[in-house]
Motif scaffolding. Structure first.
Motif, PDB file in Angstrom:
ATOM      1  N   THR A  65       1.915  -1.517   4.106  1.00 38.70           N
ATOM      2  CA  THR A  65       2.118  -1.436   2.661  1.00 38.70           C
ATOM      3  C   THR A  65       2.245  -2.853   2.102  1.00 38.70           C
ATOM      4  OG1 THR A  65       3.420  -0.377   0.903  1.00 38.70           O
ATOM      5  CG2 THR A  65       4.651  -1.186   2.814  1.00 38.70           C
ATOM      6  N   VAL A  96      -2.629   2.950   5.285  1.00 38.43           N
ATOM      7  CA  VAL A  96      -2.270   2.058   4.174  1.00 38.43           C
ATOM      8  C   VAL A  96      -1.581   2.892   3.093  1.00 38.43           C
ATOM      9  CG1 VAL A  96      -3.239   0.692   2.269  1.00 38.43           C
ATOM     10  CG2 VAL A  96      -4.062   0.331   4.609  1.00 38.43           C
ATOM     11  N   ASP A 152       0.835   2.834  -0.678  1.00 41.47           N
ATOM     12  CA  ASP A 152       1.368   2.063  -1.803  1.00 41.47           C
ATOM     13  C   ASP A 152       1.964   3.016  -2.828  1.00 41.47           C
ATOM     14  OD1 ASP A 152       2.085  -0.221  -3.169  1.00 41.47           O
ATOM     15  OD2 ASP A 152       0.041  -0.885  -3.579  1.00 41.47           O
ATOM     16  N   LEU A 205      -1.779   3.679  -7.270  1.00 42.00           N
ATOM     17  CA  LEU A 205      -3.191   3.372  -7.080  1.00 42.00           C
ATOM     18  C   LEU A 205      -3.814   3.359  -8.471  1.00 42.00           C
ATOM     19  CD1 LEU A 205      -5.665   2.917  -5.297  1.00 42.00           C
ATOM     20  CD2 LEU A 205      -5.755   5.372  -4.866  1.00 42.00           C
ATOM     21  N   ALA A 248      -4.911  -2.119  -2.662  1.00 42.71           N
ATOM     22  CA  ALA A 248      -5.351  -1.294  -1.520  1.00 42.71           C
ATOM     23  C   ALA A 248      -6.544  -1.938  -0.820  1.00 42.71           C
ATOM     24  CB  ALA A 248      -5.699   0.114  -2.000  1.00 42.71           C
ATOM     25  N   VAL A 306      -6.806  -3.002   3.039  1.00 40.95           N
ATOM     26  CA  VAL A 306      -7.907  -2.516   3.888  1.00 40.95           C
ATOM     27  C   VAL A 306      -8.637  -3.700   4.539  1.00 40.95           C
ATOM     28  CG1 VAL A 306     -10.183  -1.383   3.816  1.00 40.95           C
ATOM     29  CG2 VAL A 306      -8.218  -0.316   2.681  1.00 40.95           C
ATOM     30  N   LEU A 313      -8.743   2.031  10.420  1.00 40.98           N
ATOM     31  CA  LEU A 313      -8.129   2.528   9.188  1.00 40.98           C
ATOM     32  C   LEU A 313      -8.139   4.056   9.190  1.00 40.98           C
ATOM     33  CD1 LEU A 313      -7.066   1.833   6.262  1.00 40.98           C
ATOM     34  CD2 LEU A 313      -9.438   2.173   5.518  1.00 40.98           C
ATOM     35  N   VAL A 352      -5.890   5.852   3.093  1.00 47.96           N
ATOM     36  CA  VAL A 352      -5.020   5.219   2.096  1.00 47.96           C
ATOM     37  C   VAL A 352      -4.222   6.322   1.410  1.00 47.96           C
ATOM     38  CG1 VAL A 352      -4.967   3.940  -0.093  1.00 47.96           C
ATOM     39  CG2 VAL A 352      -6.598   3.272   1.699  1.00 47.96           C
ATOM     40  N   SER A 389      -1.322   7.107  -1.682  1.00 48.41           N
ATOM     41  CA  SER A 389      -0.570   6.554  -2.808  1.00 48.41           C
ATOM     42  C   SER A 389       0.375   7.623  -3.313  1.00 48.41           C
ATOM     43  CB  SER A 389      -1.500   6.070  -3.922  1.00 48.41           C
ATOM     44  OG  SER A 389      -2.010   7.143  -4.661  1.00 48.41           O
ATOM     45  N   LEU A 402     -12.437   3.681  -3.653  1.00 52.64           N
ATOM     46  CA  LEU A 402     -12.135   3.757  -2.217  1.00 52.64           C
ATOM     47  C   LEU A 402     -12.817   4.968  -1.583  1.00 52.64           C
ATOM     48  CD1 LEU A 402      -8.310   2.928  -2.398  1.00 52.64           C
ATOM     49  CD2 LEU A 402     -10.093   1.413  -1.524  1.00 52.64           C
ATOM     50  N   ILE A 450     -13.519   6.107   2.483  1.00 55.96           N
ATOM     51  CA  ILE A 450     -12.115   6.047   2.900  1.00 55.96           C
ATOM     52  C   ILE A 450     -11.414   7.328   2.459  1.00 55.96           C
ATOM     53  CG2 ILE A 450      -9.918   4.830   2.528  1.00 55.96           C
ATOM     54  CD1 ILE A 450     -11.637   2.243   2.120  1.00 55.96           C
ATOM     55  N   VAL A 509      -8.569   9.145   0.927  1.00 57.49           N
ATOM     56  CA  VAL A 509      -7.490   8.782   0.003  1.00 57.49           C
ATOM     57  C   VAL A 509      -6.654  10.020  -0.289  1.00 57.49           C
ATOM     58  CG1 VAL A 509      -6.909   7.860  -2.287  1.00 57.49           C
ATOM     59  CG2 VAL A 509      -8.915   6.979  -1.067  1.00 57.49           C
TER      60      VAL A 509
END
Ligand code: G4P
Ligand code: NA
Ligand code: NA
Length: 191
Positions: A56, A122, A124, A127, A133, A137, A147, A150, A152, A165, A170, A172
């Motif tokens: 993070t 990852v 946070d 977003l 982010a 990454v 990875l 991600v 959020s 993303l 990715i 998410v």
């Protein structure tokens, strides 16, 4: 995630058409009971990914990330925004552009804590444009780690980060997606 949406509605405040204030439970005062549930939700969504580490960025990403790390039993690493006295060499560095502030800053993580065998989630708090982010990454890639995705806590779906993303392939996962803050009314994307 209903508990989170409820907190956003009851304690959040749309400061403008673009900015949501959640100082009451996420960005200033922290609600540990809600954070625990947030950690459980992230852990559930990513439990089959074989995650070995969470990455993070300071400061507001740390609370939800630690709660997720507690559930998944993995360490949590936070990227630093400022140079540290003790963290000087052996660094992975990425540039992060802030559209709001109109400036580009470097974030850094020690190579000691992200290894090529790591599978990294990852996380946070927000977003929005996705620049933070992307920087995280990038650091995962530099480390040679895998990875997993991600996550959020709150995605502002009317800003391009999440979709940018996703278009890169990715995964998410956002626990609440806000579709609009127009007229200071908070509306969520239907799931
Ligand atoms: P962006 O251009 O990619 O949107 O990011 P920017 O650097 O402008 O974002 C600045 C900070 O504001 C970031 O936290 C980001 O998480 C946060 N942020 C973005 N949109 C919102 C919003 O609608 N509401 C709230 N509360 N925060 C938002 P930061 O500066 O890194 O602070 P912190 O992590 O230390 O809290
Ligand atoms: Na953040
Ligand atoms: Na923030």
């Amino acid at each position: 995630m209903n508990l989170l949406k409820q907190a956003i509605i009851e304690k959040g405040k749309a400061l403008s058409d673009e900015v949501l204030k959640v100082d009451a439970f996420l960005n200033h005062q922290i609600d540990p009971v809600l954070m625990e549930q947030i950690g459980k939700e992230f852990a559930e969504r990513f439990q089959r990914e074989g995650i070995t580490k969470i990455l993070t960025i300071e400061s507001s990403g740390i609370a939800p990330a630690v709660m997720a790390g507690l559930q998944l039993h993995v360490p949590v690493v936070f990227a630093r925004k400022r140079k540290s006295l003790t963290l000087v060499d052996n660094l992975l560095i990425a540039k992060v552009h802030s559209f709001t502030k109109g400036e580009t800053n470097e974030i850094s993580v020690s190579k000691d804590y992200l290894l090529d065998e790591d599978v990294v989630l990852v996380l946070d708090d927000f977003l929005a444009n996705g620049q933070a982010a992307l920087g995280l990454v990038d650091i995962v890639k530099q480390a040679g780690s895998t990875l997993a995705g991600v996550g959020s806590v709150i995605e502002k779906g009317f800003q391009p980060g999440g979709d940018m993303l996703r278009e890169q392939g990715i995964r998410v996962e956002s626990l609440a997606i806000i579709d609009s803050l127009a007229n200071k009314q908070i509306s969520f994307r239907e799931e």
